[in-house]
Motif scaffolding. Structure first.
Motif, PDB file in Angstrom:
ATOM      1  N   THR A 173       0.871  -1.175   0.000  1.00  0.00           N
ATOM      2  CA  THR A 173       0.000   0.000   0.000  1.00  0.00           C
ATOM      3  C   THR A 173       0.910   1.228   0.000  1.00  0.00           C
ATOM      4  O   THR A 173       2.041   1.166   0.483  1.00  0.00           O
ATOM      5  N   LEU A 179      -1.506   2.060  -4.528  1.00  0.00           N
ATOM      6  CA  LEU A 179      -0.612   0.910  -4.357  1.00  0.00           C
ATOM      7  C   LEU A 179       0.688   1.160  -5.114  1.00  0.00           C
ATOM      8  O   LEU A 179       0.701   1.885  -6.109  1.00  0.00           O
ATOM      9  N   PRO A 268      -6.012   1.758   0.851  1.00  0.00           N
ATOM     10  CA  PRO A 268      -4.569   1.999   0.965  1.00  0.00           C
ATOM     11  C   PRO A 268      -4.098   2.358   2.373  1.00  0.00           C
ATOM     12  O   PRO A 268      -2.901   2.422   2.620  1.00  0.00           O
TER      13      PRO A 268
END
Ligand code: ATP
Ligand code: MN
Length: 302
Positions: A173, A179, A268
């Motif tokens: 993340t 990402l 994330p």
């Protein structure tokens, strides 16, 4: 957290030469993380984070008053009062210029904590092989209206493309919005070649699925799509380190994951300074354990 992790982290902290002044200074008010809390986090994850932060030129985000303070400095060079465990190194291609920064060990990391460094952004090469990167980072930046499942799918597509080229792919993340797909390289190809390859990946992916991906940074055209940012791969460019926290609310970290784990993430910022150590100690094995062993040289490409 297992007792074993606890003890190892505690021992590192106890042996460190670096004195943390004002250990109760709050760095992340909303998540209630202090300077001392950050030091404990790094002690817990030291064996995981070490290869991604030592002996690499670093850009550092310093926030002396924590994340909600006005002062935020993105620093590549020494500052007044810098601790001796942070080292200066000359860029071999800029010998007359200001020296860059690197750390060698846990004390170096503690010196960064002491200096209110809340994000660590290393180069993709080490000081041993300045001109030959040992990792390539593809940054997936979704527009606000993109579903998280589509960001996961983008990372999986990149993985397939990298593997089709004989390379391996690891995912983390960003701790922010997206990402990062990271590929270990044997230090053979130079910056220009690595960046050209990264660009070709992004351009091909956006050419094949233009409704989903774009390879140029034009924000206005991004809606509904994921920008595949390959520009982290130029000489002197940086990307946030694996396990580095982000100087944003929530104290999320850039968390390395296994590909099977990725499918179960919700976003994330799933992993934070508070949750990452427990998550790591609960795993049977570190999903990035084989990162550098999986490195192969980038073959010559057009
Ligand atoms: P996100 O998921 O939000 O996109 P990210 O880590 O992918 O997070 P940014 O934090 O936006 O991306 O960082 C973008 C790039 O700019 C990184 O390569 C980083 O090293 C660099 N950078 C970050 N902050 C600064 C700054 N204040 N000044 C200059 N460069 C920065
Ligand atoms: Mn990004």
């Amino acid at each position: 957290m297992t007792r074993e992790t606890d003890d190892k982290g505690g021992r590192l902290l106890a042996q460190s030469d670096v004195t943390l002044t004002h250990p109760d200074r709050v760095y992340w008010p909303d998540a209630d993380v202090t300077k001392e809390g950050l030091a404990h986090y790094y002690a817990d994850v030291w064996r995981f984070v070490e290869p991604y932060v030592v002996n690499r030129p670093l850009a550092l985000l310093r926030c002396p008053e924590g994340i909600s303070g006005h002062q935020r400095f993105f620093q590549k060079h020494a500052w007044k009062g810098m601790n001796a465990h942070v080292h200066e190194i000359a860029d071999p291609k800029d010998k007359g210029g200001d020296k860059l920064l690197c750390i060698h060990d846990f004390d170096g990391l503690m010196a960064l904590v002491q200096s209110s460094v809340l994000e660590i952004h290393p180069w993709g090469s080490t000081s041993k092989h300045w001109e030959k990167p040992d990792m390539l980072t593809m940054d997936l930046d979704p527009a606000e209206d993109v579903a998280w499942s589509a960001v996961i799918a983008a990372a999986q597509t990149l993985k397939q493309r990298l593997e089709a080229n004989g390379l391996s792919a690891f995912v983390k993340t960003s701790g922010g919005k997206g990402l990062h797909v990271v590929t270990p390289l044997k230090s053979k190809a130079g910056w220009a070649q690595v960046k050209a390859y990264a660009k070709s990946l992004a351009v091909q992916m956006s050419a094949d699925e233009p409704d989903r991906y774009l390879a140029t940074a034009t924000k206005a055209e991004r809606h509904g799509r994921i920008f595949i940012d390959y520009l982290r791969n130029g000489r002197g460019n940086t990307a946030v380190a694996a396990y580095s926290p982000r100087a944003r609310p929530g104290a999320a970290v850039s968390m390395p994951l296994g590909w099977d784990e990725l499918a179960t993430t919700t976003g994330p910022t799933d992993f934070t300074i508070r949750s990452a150590p427990d998550h790591l100690s609960a795993l049977a094995s570190d999903p990035w354990d084989s990162f550098f062993d999986a490195a192969v040289p980038l073959e010559k490409r057009a």
